[in-house]
Scaffold this active site. Structure first.
Site, short mmCIF file in Angstrom:
data_model
loop_
_atom_site.label_atom_id
_atom_site.label_comp_id
_atom_site.label_asym_id
_atom_site.label_seq_id
_atom_site.Cartn_x
_atom_site.Cartn_y
_atom_site.Cartn_z
N HIS A 64 -3.23 -9.23 3.60
CA HIS A 64 -4.50 -9.56 4.05
C HIS A 64 -5.08 -10.58 5.76
O HIS A 64 -3.91 -11.16 5.34
CB HIS A 64 -5.36 -9.98 2.79
CG HIS A 64 -5.43 -8.89 1.97
ND1 HIS A 64 -5.75 -9.45 0.87
CD2 HIS A 64 -5.61 -7.58 1.82
CE1 HIS A 64 -5.69 -8.11 -0.04
NE2 HIS A 64 -5.53 -7.78 0.72
N ARG A 97 -1.06 -2.10 -7.32
CA ARG A 97 -1.20 -2.93 -5.79
C ARG A 97 -1.81 -3.82 -6.51
O ARG A 97 -1.56 -5.13 -6.26
CB ARG A 97 -1.20 -2.46 -4.59
CG ARG A 97 -1.86 -3.90 -3.39
CD ARG A 97 -1.77 -2.99 -1.82
NE ARG A 97 -2.64 -3.81 -0.94
CZ ARG A 97 -2.00 -4.40 0.12
NH1 ARG A 97 -0.89 -4.59 -0.38
NH2 ARG A 97 -3.17 -5.40 0.25
N HIS A 118 -2.66 2.80 -5.77
CA HIS A 118 -3.24 1.50 -5.44
C HIS A 118 -3.96 0.04 -6.28
O HIS A 118 -3.97 -0.99 -6.06
CB HIS A 118 -4.03 1.51 -4.14
CG HIS A 118 -4.97 0.91 -3.64
ND1 HIS A 118 -3.68 1.04 -1.81
CD2 HIS A 118 -5.91 -0.80 -3.74
CE1 HIS A 118 -5.03 -0.32 -1.97
NE2 HIS A 118 -5.77 -0.87 -2.08
N LYS A 144 -1.73 -3.18 8.07
CA LYS A 144 -3.25 -2.36 9.07
C LYS A 144 -3.19 -3.64 10.17
O LYS A 144 -2.75 -4.44 10.47
CB LYS A 144 -4.16 -2.77 8.18
CG LYS A 144 -4.10 -2.36 7.07
CD LYS A 144 -5.74 -2.04 6.61
CE LYS A 144 -6.54 -1.38 5.28
NZ LYS A 144 -7.64 -1.48 5.00
N TYR A 194 -9.82 -11.00 -6.20
CA TYR A 194 -8.40 -11.36 -7.37
C TYR A 194 -9.03 -12.51 -8.39
O TYR A 194 -8.43 -12.41 -9.44
CB TYR A 194 -7.37 -11.03 -6.94
CG TYR A 194 -7.20 -9.72 -6.24
CD1 TYR A 194 -6.64 -8.79 -7.17
CD2 TYR A 194 -6.79 -9.45 -4.82
CE1 TYR A 194 -6.23 -7.47 -6.35
CE2 TYR A 194 -6.31 -8.74 -4.19
CZ TYR A 194 -6.37 -7.68 -5.25
OH TYR A 194 -5.89 -6.59 -4.24
N ARG A 197 1.14 -1.22 0.01
CA ARG A 197 0.11 -0.21 0.07
C ARG A 197 0.84 1.16 0.30
O ARG A 197 1.66 1.34 0.31
CB ARG A 197 -0.77 0.12 1.91
CG ARG A 197 -1.48 -1.35 1.40
CD ARG A 197 -2.49 -1.15 2.43
NE ARG A 197 -3.37 -2.15 3.21
CZ ARG A 197 -3.57 -3.48 3.63
NH1 ARG A 197 -1.89 -3.23 4.04
NH2 ARG A 197 -4.32 -4.15 3.63
#
Length: 309
Positions: A281, A258, A255, A187, A290, A165
């Protein structure tokens, strides 16, 4: 719809003002969110006043039924409000009524029977392999200052070549950088190790060689022209220039690089679990989107290439 200024009596208006103050101070909602929530509840009170034939009072709220809320949501849907906005409206109403319940004003079960509108998942828009490579290569042509061009190319290389990111790339320190591995804080403060392919490592090394600021282990790897922390806005503006130069769609953002990283890995037979780890993730279901992107790409190629497409 009744004018919101006359939709409720003085007591309800006072409760509304107290709720807004709580959102702004205790919960510290962003100004745009606070404005949207206030507008949503105001519109509901206006609807309710017209629906019941008079200003909304405490008695009105005590008699509130699920059917009243459904009627309001249906009206908003007829006004072309999308599912995402309707979900925000319902969230605003729940927030307001939770506040009233905490204050001992009124408790209602009406909102508990309303289901949140399903929000369709939007598929991430990836660049083609050629577009992604052109974006990286074109970056050094967009800036007269060599070290700034090298910096921007290194940042975008991390987005496409390592799946970072933009916030993760700009949060890197020199101490996060090892010979073949990058330590990335994602995150929730979750740390993951991402392998560095040769092209990305070379881009970073070139930037470090040209950068006029000494790089210490605990300081930001990527610097602004005055030596401070690099703003993500500058990288986003660089992508705007690249879109114009290469005639890329508006969806071509940092983004999107990515997204392209994940889509291209999957298209080349990459393992979904491994891609999940690389992207950071928490859930495999987030990464599975995806597979839909890659299926769409394959179907499009099929339609173009097959004689009966």
């Amino acid at each position: 719809m009744v004018d919101s200024a006359f939709a409720s009596d003085e007591f309800i208006r006072a409760q509304l003002a107290d709720w807004q103050r709580e959102l702004g101070s205790a919960r510290r909602l962003a100004a745009n969110t606070l404005e949207a929530y206030s507008r949503d509840v105001g519109q509901f009170l206006s609807f309710l006043a017209g629906h019941t034939g008079g200003p909304v009072t405490l008695a009105t709220l005590k008699e509130l039924r699920g059917a009243d809320i459904r009627a309001f949501m249906a009206q908003r849907r007829e006004e072309s409000l999308g599912s995402r906005s309707l979900a925000r409206v319902l969230s605003a109403l729940k927030s307001f009524f939770r506040f009233l319940e905490r204050e001992g004003v009124v408790a209602t079960e009406a909102l508990n029977v309303i289901r949140t509108p399903k929000i369709p998942k939007s598929l991430p828009k990836a660049l083609t392999v050629i577009e992604a490579r052109q974006t990286i290569a074109e970056t050094e042509k967009m800036e007269e200052e060599p070290w700034v061009a090298a910096r921007d190319m290194a940042v975008l290389s991390l987005c496409y070549g390592a799946g970072l990111r933009i916030s993760e790339a700009l949060a890197l320190t020199s101490g996060d950088l090892e010979s073949q591995v990058l330590r990335v804080t994602g995150k929730g403060g979750k740390v993951r190790l991402v392998p560095l392919i040769e092209a990305v490592r070379k881009a970073i090394d070139l930037y470090l060689e040209l950068c006029p600021f000494k790089s210490w282990p605990e300081e930001p790897l990527f610097r602004g022209v005055k030596g401070g922390v690099l703003s993500p806005r500058l990288i986003q503006l660089r992508m705007v220039q690249l879109r114009s130069a290469l005639q890329l769609p508006p969806s071509a953002t940092p983004h999107a690089l990515r997204h392209s990283f994940a889509t291209h890995l999957l298209g080349r037979g990459g393992d979904l679990r491994a891609i999940q780890e690389l992207l950071g993730h928490a859930s495999l279901s987030t990464t599975q989107i995806y597979t839909a992107v890659d299926t769409d790409r394959l179907l499009e190629s099929y339609r173009k290439a097959h004689p009966r497409g």
